[in-house]
Design a protein around this motif. Structure first.
Motif, PDB file in Angstrom:
ATOM      1  N   SER A  80       0.809  -1.232   0.000  1.00  0.00           N
ATOM      2  CA  SER A  80       0.000   0.000   0.000  1.00  0.00           C
ATOM      3  C   SER A  80       0.836   1.274   0.000  1.00  0.00           C
ATOM      4  N   SER A  81       2.125   1.169   0.254  1.00  0.00           N
ATOM      5  CA  SER A  81       3.046   2.313   0.455  1.00  0.00           C
ATOM      6  C   SER A  81       2.675   3.141   1.682  1.00  0.00           C
ATOM      7  N   GLU A  82       1.840   2.606   2.574  1.00  0.00           N
ATOM      8  CA  GLU A  82       1.415   3.381   3.752  1.00  0.00           C
ATOM      9  C   GLU A  82       2.295   3.102   4.969  1.00  0.00           C
ATOM     10  N   LEU A  83       2.376   4.139   5.836  1.00  0.00           N
ATOM     11  CA  LEU A  83       3.159   4.024   7.066  1.00  0.00           C
ATOM     12  C   LEU A  83       2.547   2.983   8.002  1.00  0.00           C
ATOM     13  N   ARG A  84       3.369   2.073   8.460  1.00  0.00           N
ATOM     14  CA  ARG A  84       2.887   1.051   9.396  1.00  0.00           C
ATOM     15  C   ARG A  84       3.610   1.087  10.730  1.00  0.00           C
ATOM     16  N   VAL A  85       4.845   1.606  10.762  1.00  0.00           N
ATOM     17  CA  VAL A  85       5.601   1.563  12.012  1.00  0.00           C
ATOM     18  C   VAL A  85       6.725   2.590  12.001  1.00  0.00           C
ATOM     19  N   ALA A  86       7.048   3.073  13.186  1.00  0.00           N
ATOM     20  CA  ALA A  86       8.287   3.840  13.393  1.00  0.00           C
ATOM     21  C   ALA A  86       9.115   3.054  14.392  1.00  0.00           C
ATOM     22  N   VAL A  87      10.379   2.906  14.110  1.00  0.00           N
ATOM     23  CA  VAL A  87      11.238   2.123  15.007  1.00  0.00           C
ATOM     24  C   VAL A  87      12.613   2.769  15.017  1.00  0.00           C
ATOM     25  N   TRP A 104       6.574   2.632  17.567  1.00  0.00           N
ATOM     26  CA  TRP A 104       5.123   2.840  17.644  1.00  0.00           C
ATOM     27  C   TRP A 104       4.509   2.466  16.297  1.00  0.00           C
ATOM     28  N   VAL A 105       3.224   2.175  16.366  1.00  0.00           N
ATOM     29  CA  VAL A 105       2.449   1.781  15.180  1.00  0.00           C
ATOM     30  C   VAL A 105       1.201   2.654  15.163  1.00  0.00           C
ATOM     31  N   PRO A 106       0.811   3.224  14.003  1.00  0.00           N
ATOM     32  CA  PRO A 106      -0.443   4.003  13.972  1.00  0.00           C
ATOM     33  C   PRO A 106      -1.601   3.153  14.498  1.00  0.00           C
ATOM     34  N   ARG A 107      -2.470   3.759  15.293  1.00  0.00           N
ATOM     35  CA  ARG A 107      -3.461   2.992  16.058  1.00  0.00           C
ATOM     36  C   ARG A 107      -4.354   2.105  15.174  1.00  0.00           C
ATOM     37  N   ALA A 108      -4.674   2.568  13.972  1.00  0.00           N
ATOM     38  CA  ALA A 108      -5.560   1.786  13.096  1.00  0.00           C
ATOM     39  C   ALA A 108      -4.933   0.454  12.694  1.00  0.00           C
ATOM     40  N   HIS A 109      -3.642   0.300  12.945  1.00  0.00           N
ATOM     41  CA  HIS A 109      -2.952  -0.904  12.459  1.00  0.00           C
ATOM     42  C   HIS A 109      -2.413  -1.775  13.582  1.00  0.00           C
ATOM     43  N   TRP A 110      -2.848  -1.516  14.798  1.00  0.00           N
ATOM     44  CA  TRP A 110      -2.387  -2.320  15.929  1.00  0.00           C
ATOM     45  C   TRP A 110      -2.873  -3.768  15.782  1.00  0.00           C
ATOM     46  N   GLY A 111      -2.076  -4.682  16.333  1.00  0.00           N
ATOM     47  CA  GLY A 111      -2.489  -6.085  16.430  1.00  0.00           C
ATOM     48  C   GLY A 111      -2.310  -6.889  15.148  1.00  0.00           C
ATOM     49  N   LYS A 112      -1.555  -6.350  14.199  1.00  0.00           N
ATOM     50  CA  LYS A 112      -1.350  -7.090  12.944  1.00  0.00           C
ATOM     51  C   LYS A 112       0.113  -7.488  12.753  1.00  0.00           C
ATOM     52  N   GLY A 113       0.873  -7.411  13.835  1.00  0.00           N
ATOM     53  CA  GLY A 113       2.246  -7.915  13.790  1.00  0.00           C
ATOM     54  C   GLY A 113       3.276  -6.944  13.221  1.00  0.00           C
ATOM     55  N   TRP A 114       2.879  -5.684  12.969  1.00  0.00           N
ATOM     56  CA  TRP A 114       3.830  -4.737  12.366  1.00  0.00           C
ATOM     57  C   TRP A 114       5.009  -4.461  13.293  1.00  0.00           C
ATOM     58  N   ALA A 115       4.725  -4.230  14.576  1.00  0.00           N
ATOM     59  CA  ALA A 115       5.822  -3.900  15.498  1.00  0.00           C
ATOM     60  C   ALA A 115       6.765  -5.090  15.649  1.00  0.00           C
ATOM     61  N   THR A 116       6.208  -6.268  15.801  1.00  0.00           N
ATOM     62  CA  THR A 116       7.056  -7.463  15.962  1.00  0.00           C
ATOM     63  C   THR A 116       7.976  -7.622  14.742  1.00  0.00           C
ATOM     64  N   GLU A 117       7.399  -7.436  13.549  1.00  0.00           N
ATOM     65  CA  GLU A 117       8.184  -7.592  12.312  1.00  0.00           C
ATOM     66  C   GLU A 117       9.317  -6.553  12.242  1.00  0.00           C
ATOM     67  N   ALA A 118       9.000  -5.314  12.601  1.00  0.00           N
ATOM     68  CA  ALA A 118       9.999  -4.244  12.499  1.00  0.00           C
ATOM     69  C   ALA A 118      11.081  -4.373  13.575  1.00  0.00           C
ATOM     70  N   VAL A 119      10.672  -4.662  14.804  1.00  0.00           N
ATOM     71  CA  VAL A 119      11.650  -4.754  15.901  1.00  0.00           C
ATOM     72  C   VAL A 119      12.605  -5.924  15.638  1.00  0.00           C
ATOM     73  N   THR A 120      12.055  -7.036  15.163  1.00  0.00           N
ATOM     74  CA  THR A 120      12.911  -8.188  14.839  1.00  0.00           C
ATOM     75  C   THR A 120      13.942  -7.787  13.788  1.00  0.00           C
ATOM     76  N   ALA A 121      13.486  -7.135  12.726  1.00  0.00           N
ATOM     77  CA  ALA A 121      14.385  -6.788  11.619  1.00  0.00           C
ATOM     78  C   ALA A 121      15.469  -5.810  12.052  1.00  0.00           C
ATOM     79  N   VAL A 122      15.094  -4.805  12.858  1.00  0.00           N
ATOM     80  CA  VAL A 122      16.089  -3.808  13.283  1.00  0.00           C
ATOM     81  C   VAL A 122      17.107  -4.443  14.234  1.00  0.00           C
ATOM     82  N   CYS A 123      16.645  -5.303  15.128  1.00  0.00           N
ATOM     83  CA  CYS A 123      17.593  -5.976  16.030  1.00  0.00           C
ATOM     84  C   CYS A 123      18.547  -6.862  15.228  1.00  0.00           C
TER      85      CYS A 123
END
Ligand SMILES: CC(C)(COP(=O)(O)OP(=O)(O)OC[C@H]1O[C@@H](n2cnc3c(N)ncnc32)[C@H](O)[C@@H]1OP(=O)(O)O)[C@@H](O)C(=O)NCCC(=O)NCCS
Length: 184
Positions: A80-87, A104-123
């Motif tokens: 979608s090219s839309e913002l899903r997470v800031a890390v 953080w994840v924009p509230r409309a997108h909570w609970g879809k694994g975006w933060a887990t995916e981003a934090v894993t990748a950055v670590c």
């Protein structure tokens, strides 16, 4: 980008996202996410959040990254090219080889694994490309979603920092989590 952060291979691609350095044109999407009052409880940011604050976020993070003090990435869903997470990694201590992660994840997108995916990748990227031995996170004790993200990635809860946050007139506990390079 200054300091040891030059070794990172950016942007980072994950299964669903591209994580990249913020551009001035991203300020509108950052503003839309952060002016939401319900983001306020666990995200440290000006309140009320104005469009000017989002412009400053992009400007200041880009400058700190140039100096090697701070890594800040925005994750955009490729479909979608839309913002899903800031890390980001902050409080980088090159002498002791550790850094703190925030997200953080924009509230409309909570609970879809975006933060887990981003934090894993950055670590993973930080441990692979930087002389970083340990990444830590400080989570307000009531922030169940954030604790779940860290548990998914493999962080270990190391203790409670009692009455370490002042919310209005109340003291709140926060929990310290750590992840060592050999644990990911
Ligand atoms: C914390 C935050 C980043 C999580 O983002 P997210 O993309 O929704 O996270 P994920 O989908 O990867 O994982 C969230 C997990 O928490 C769970 N969860 C969410 N809200 C919950 C709640 N109120 N109670 C219990 N579990 C909850 C989800 O079910 C999921 O766990 P599961 O995969 O085991 O089901 C997001 O809620 C947020 O931006 N919060 C405000 C900012 C913030 O707190 N940042 C962290 C500061 S330390």
């Amino acid at each position: 980008m200054g300091g040891n952060l030059r070794s990172l291979r950016l942007p980072i691609s994950t299964a669903r996202m591209t994580l990249r350095i913020p551009e001035p044109s991203d300020a509108e999407a950052v503003y839309r996410a952060l002016h939401d009052a319900k983001m306020g409880r666990f995200v440290r940011r000006p309140s009320p959040y104005r469009r000017l604050d989002a412009d400053a976020f992009v400007r200041v993070t880009r400058r700190k990254m140039q100096k090697g003090e701070f890594l800040s990435l925005l994750g955009f869903e490729r479909a979608s090219s839309e913002l899903r997470v800031a890390v980001g990694l902050h409080s980088i201590d090159w002498a002791n080889r550790h850094a703190e992660i925030g997200y953080w994840v924009p509230r409309a997108h909570w609970g879809k694994g975006w933060a887990t995916e981003a934090v894993t990748a950055v670590c993973q990227e930080a441990f692979r490309r930087l002389p970083i031995h340990r990444i830590e996170a400080t989570v307000s004790s009531g922030n169940v979603a954030s604790a779940r993200v860290l548990a998914h990635v493999g962080f270990v809860k190391e203790g409670t920092r009692r009455e370490s946050k002042l919310r209005g007139t109340s003291w709140c506990d926060s929990d310290l989590y750590g992840l060592l390079k050999r644990e990911l």
